[in-house]
Enzyme design. Structure first.
Site, PDB file in Angstrom:
ATOM      1  N   TYR A   1     -28.459 -53.518  55.644  1.00  0.00           N
ATOM      2  CA  TYR A   1     -29.287 -52.341  55.844  1.00  0.00           C
ATOM      3  C   TYR A   1     -28.807 -51.181  54.991  1.00  0.00           C
ATOM      4  O   TYR A   1     -27.730 -51.242  54.387  1.00  0.00           O
ATOM      5  CB  TYR A   1     -29.308 -51.946  57.325  1.00  0.00           C
ATOM      6  CG  TYR A   1     -28.061 -51.242  57.824  1.00  0.00           C
ATOM      7  CD1 TYR A   1     -26.858 -51.933  57.969  1.00  0.00           C
ATOM      8  CD2 TYR A   1     -28.078 -49.895  58.139  1.00  0.00           C
ATOM      9  CE1 TYR A   1     -25.716 -51.285  58.428  1.00  0.00           C
ATOM     10  CE2 TYR A   1     -26.931 -49.236  58.600  1.00  0.00           C
ATOM     11  CZ  TYR A   1     -25.756 -49.947  58.736  1.00  0.00           C
ATOM     12  OH  TYR A   1     -24.634 -49.309  59.174  1.00  0.00           O
TER      13      TYR A   1
ATOM     14  N   ARG B   1     -26.430 -50.282  46.277  1.00  0.00           N
ATOM     15  CA  ARG B   1     -25.551 -50.888  47.285  1.00  0.00           C
ATOM     16  C   ARG B   1     -26.290 -51.979  48.061  1.00  0.00           C
ATOM     17  O   ARG B   1     -25.714 -53.023  48.382  1.00  0.00           O
ATOM     18  CB  ARG B   1     -25.007 -49.828  48.228  1.00  0.00           C
ATOM     19  CG  ARG B   1     -23.971 -50.392  49.191  1.00  0.00           C
ATOM     20  CD  ARG B   1     -23.282 -49.314  50.002  1.00  0.00           C
ATOM     21  NE  ARG B   1     -24.224 -48.599  50.852  1.00  0.00           N
ATOM     22  CZ  ARG B   1     -23.925 -47.504  51.546  1.00  0.00           C
ATOM     23  NH1 ARG B   1     -22.716 -46.992  51.474  1.00  0.00           N
ATOM     24  NH2 ARG B   1     -24.824 -46.921  52.289  1.00  0.00           N
TER      25      ARG B   1
ATOM     26  N   ARG C   1     -33.033 -71.854  64.919  1.00  0.00           N
ATOM     27  CA  ARG C   1     -31.638 -71.431  64.943  1.00  0.00           C
ATOM     28  C   ARG C   1     -30.691 -72.515  64.433  1.00  0.00           C
ATOM     29  O   ARG C   1     -30.619 -73.612  64.980  1.00  0.00           O
ATOM     30  CB  ARG C   1     -31.246 -71.027  66.372  1.00  0.00           C
ATOM     31  CG  ARG C   1     -29.856 -70.421  66.458  1.00  0.00           C
ATOM     32  CD  ARG C   1     -29.530 -69.930  67.867  1.00  0.00           C
ATOM     33  NE  ARG C   1     -28.230 -69.279  67.899  1.00  0.00           N
ATOM     34  CZ  ARG C   1     -27.071 -69.937  68.006  1.00  0.00           C
ATOM     35  NH1 ARG C   1     -27.079 -71.260  68.099  1.00  0.00           N
ATOM     36  NH2 ARG C   1     -25.926 -69.276  68.008  1.00  0.00           N
TER      37      ARG C   1
ATOM     38  N   LYS D   1     -22.765 -53.832  53.652  1.00  0.00           N
ATOM     39  CA  LYS D   1     -23.401 -53.022  54.705  1.00  0.00           C
ATOM     40  C   LYS D   1     -24.255 -53.942  55.569  1.00  0.00           C
ATOM     41  O   LYS D   1     -25.488 -53.960  55.483  1.00  0.00           O
ATOM     42  CB  LYS D   1     -24.213 -51.867  54.096  1.00  0.00           C
ATOM     43  CG  LYS D   1     -24.496 -50.767  55.125  1.00  0.00           C
ATOM     44  CD  LYS D   1     -24.866 -49.459  54.471  1.00  0.00           C
ATOM     45  CE  LYS D   1     -25.308 -48.415  55.460  1.00  0.00           C
ATOM     46  NZ  LYS D   1     -24.287 -48.013  56.427  1.00  0.00           N
TER      47      LYS D   1
ATOM     48  N   GLU E   1     -11.835 -46.164  58.423  1.00  0.00           N
ATOM     49  CA  GLU E   1     -12.979 -45.253  58.281  1.00  0.00           C
ATOM     50  C   GLU E   1     -13.538 -44.980  59.676  1.00  0.00           C
ATOM     51  O   GLU E   1     -13.080 -45.551  60.667  1.00  0.00           O
ATOM     52  CB  GLU E   1     -14.056 -45.875  57.384  1.00  0.00           C
ATOM     53  CG  GLU E   1     -14.576 -47.196  57.934  1.00  0.00           C
ATOM     54  CD  GLU E   1     -15.577 -47.896  57.024  1.00  0.00           C
ATOM     55  OE1 GLU E   1     -16.269 -47.224  56.232  1.00  0.00           O
ATOM     56  OE2 GLU E   1     -15.669 -49.134  57.128  1.00  0.00           O
TER      57      GLU E   1
ATOM     58  N   LEU F   1     -16.506 -49.437  53.940  1.00  0.00           N
ATOM     59  CA  LEU F   1     -17.772 -49.331  53.224  1.00  0.00           C
ATOM     60  C   LEU F   1     -17.632 -48.263  52.127  1.00  0.00           C
ATOM     61  O   LEU F   1     -17.106 -47.182  52.382  1.00  0.00           O
ATOM     62  CB  LEU F   1     -18.893 -48.924  54.184  1.00  0.00           C
ATOM     63  CG  LEU F   1     -20.270 -48.892  53.534  1.00  0.00           C
ATOM     64  CD1 LEU F   1     -20.772 -50.310  53.269  1.00  0.00           C
ATOM     65  CD2 LEU F   1     -21.271 -48.140  54.387  1.00  0.00           C
TER      66      LEU F   1
HETATM   67  N1  PDD Z   1     -23.472 -45.403  58.174  1.00  0.00           N
HETATM   68  N2  PDD Z   1     -18.702 -46.321  56.795  1.00  0.00           N
HETATM   69  C1  PDD Z   1     -19.481 -46.914  57.707  1.00  0.00           C
HETATM   70  C2  PDD Z   1     -18.893 -47.968  58.582  1.00  0.00           C
HETATM   71  C3  PDD Z   1     -20.840 -46.532  57.810  1.00  0.00           C
HETATM   72  O1  PDD Z   1     -21.618 -47.143  58.716  1.00  0.00           O
HETATM   73  C4  PDD Z   1     -21.347 -45.515  56.978  1.00  0.00           C
HETATM   74  C5  PDD Z   1     -22.767 -45.070  57.039  1.00  0.00           C
HETATM   75  C6  PDD Z   1     -20.475 -44.915  56.059  1.00  0.00           C
HETATM   76  C7  PDD Z   1     -20.941 -43.841  55.115  1.00  0.00           C
HETATM   77  O2  PDD Z   1     -21.768 -44.368  54.103  1.00  0.00           O
HETATM   78  P1  PDD Z   1     -22.906 -43.494  53.413  1.00  0.00           P
HETATM   79  O3  PDD Z   1     -22.230 -42.292  52.876  1.00  0.00           O
HETATM   80  O4  PDD Z   1     -23.441 -44.381  52.357  1.00  0.00           O
HETATM   81  O5  PDD Z   1     -23.906 -43.159  54.491  1.00  0.00           O
HETATM   82  C8  PDD Z   1     -19.165 -45.356  55.985  1.00  0.00           C
HETATM   83  C9  PDD Z   1     -24.883 -45.107  58.280  1.00  0.00           C
HETATM   84  C10 PDD Z   1     -25.209 -43.683  58.084  1.00  0.00           C
HETATM   85  C11 PDD Z   1     -25.389 -45.686  59.588  1.00  0.00           C
HETATM   86  O6  PDD Z   1     -25.005 -46.812  59.868  1.00  0.00           O
HETATM   87  O7  PDD Z   1     -26.149 -45.030  60.303  1.00  0.00           O
END
Ligand code: PDD
Length: 290
Positions: free
Chosen positions: A33, A52, A100, A149, A182, A207
């Site tokens: 996503y 990405r 499945r 992601k 993170e 990420l």
């Molecule tokens: N999440 N690390 C993780 C685990 C994340 O889920 C996200 C973003 C980030 C920051 O990435 P970016 O700057 O590309 O948004 C870092 C999104 C916003 C979400 O899952 O809602």
């Protein structure tokens, strides 16, 4: 106004939107996503989000559901149909729906593509963010490919719920060696007392945030000292400043980690400057069509 979702080629009422019970996203979290910020009706850093997404798909040997240009049209259309000025647009691709079975389905199974958009009150968010947020520390329970992601977010869900239960905004996850990886849905940063901006290197441990990348670029352009290295909770608690970055939070100052006050207890000058610079840059890039 009723919300609209995009599901596999059709724009439909959000309340009726769904995928099949045997969708692999539902069965195995076999999907990826992106979340892209929207400001003034413009998608922020769209190209980097699409880059990405393509990388996540490649890493999981998943087919792209539509071309990049078609995806750009769909994202804009979802934003437009939901009349989002400020908010987010979300897109998800799964390996499709099939009986499945853990192994990949045959290549004629089409990936599922879903896109939604949601408006929010940006001014209200800015007020809260700019007052500074609190994070807690939580063990990092996730798998080893956090650079992808993927919608496998159970570890993140548990970390963020722990934060919510503790009355905090975010959880900074700690790896087995005692370093911060993170946030549950954001990247983690500190500014040392010597004025160095520090964030963990973008390996498979975290990420590679799109916001992170732009903030690093801004720091470089503005001649701010920075280093990509891991830091410990102790170093973070002793830092001059702390902040987090995400498409949904931009640059958000952190004024408390667990019960430790960071710096003066108010958002620091570096985080405040980077928040303003990020918004300016992201909007300029969006105006240029980037
Ligand atoms: N999440 N690390 C993780 C685990 C994340 O889920 C996200 C973003 C980030 C920051 O990435 P970016 O700057 O590309 O948004 C870092 C999104 C916003 C979400 O899952 O809602």
């Amino acid at each position: 106004m009723s919300r609209i979702a995009y599901v596999d080629g059709a724009y439909i009422a959000h309340r009726d939107a769904g995928v099949h019970v045997e969708d692999r996203g539902f069965q195995f979290s076999d999907g990826v996503y992106e979340v892209c910020g929207v400001l003034g009706g413009r998608l922020l850093d769209e190209a980097a989000h699409l880059d990405r997404l393509e990388r996540s798909l490649r890493e999981l040997r998943m087919a792209a559901p539509v071309s990049r240009s078609a995806l750009r049209v769909i994202l804009r259309e979802v934003v437009r149909r939901n009349r989002v000025r400020d908010g987010i647009v979300y897109l998800q691709v799964t390996r499709g729906s099939a009986p499945r079975d853990f192994v990949f389905p045959s290549s004629d199974v089409k990936p599922t593509l879903v896109a939604t958009a949601r408006a929010h009150d940006q001014a209200a968010r800015d007020r809260v963010a700019e007052a500074g947020r609190r994070v807690i520390l939580a063990p990092d329970l996730r798998w080893k490919r956090r650079d992808i992601k993927s919608v496998s977010l159970l570890g993140n869900v548990l970390a963020k719920q722990a934060a919510r239960d503790a009355g905090a905004f975010e959880a900074w996850q700690i790896d087995d060696d005692g370093f911060v990886t993170e946030g549950g849905s954001s990247n983690a940063w500190i500014v040392t007392k010597a004025g160095e901006i520090v964030t963990r290197p973008a390996t498979s441990d975290i990420l590679r945030g799109v916001t992170r990348q732009l903030v690093l670029k801004i720091a470089e352009e503005e001649g701010l000292a920075f280093a990509e290295r891991a830091f410990t909770p102790a170093e973070a608690k002793d830092a001059a400043e702390a902040f987090m970055t995400a498409a949904t939070a931009f640059v958000t100052p952190i004024t408390q980690i667990d019960d430790a006050t960071i710096g003066s207890g108010a958002p620091g000058p570096v985080a405040t400057r980077l928040r303003a610079a990020y918004r300016r840059r992201a909007l300029e890039m969006a105006a240029d069509g980037a």
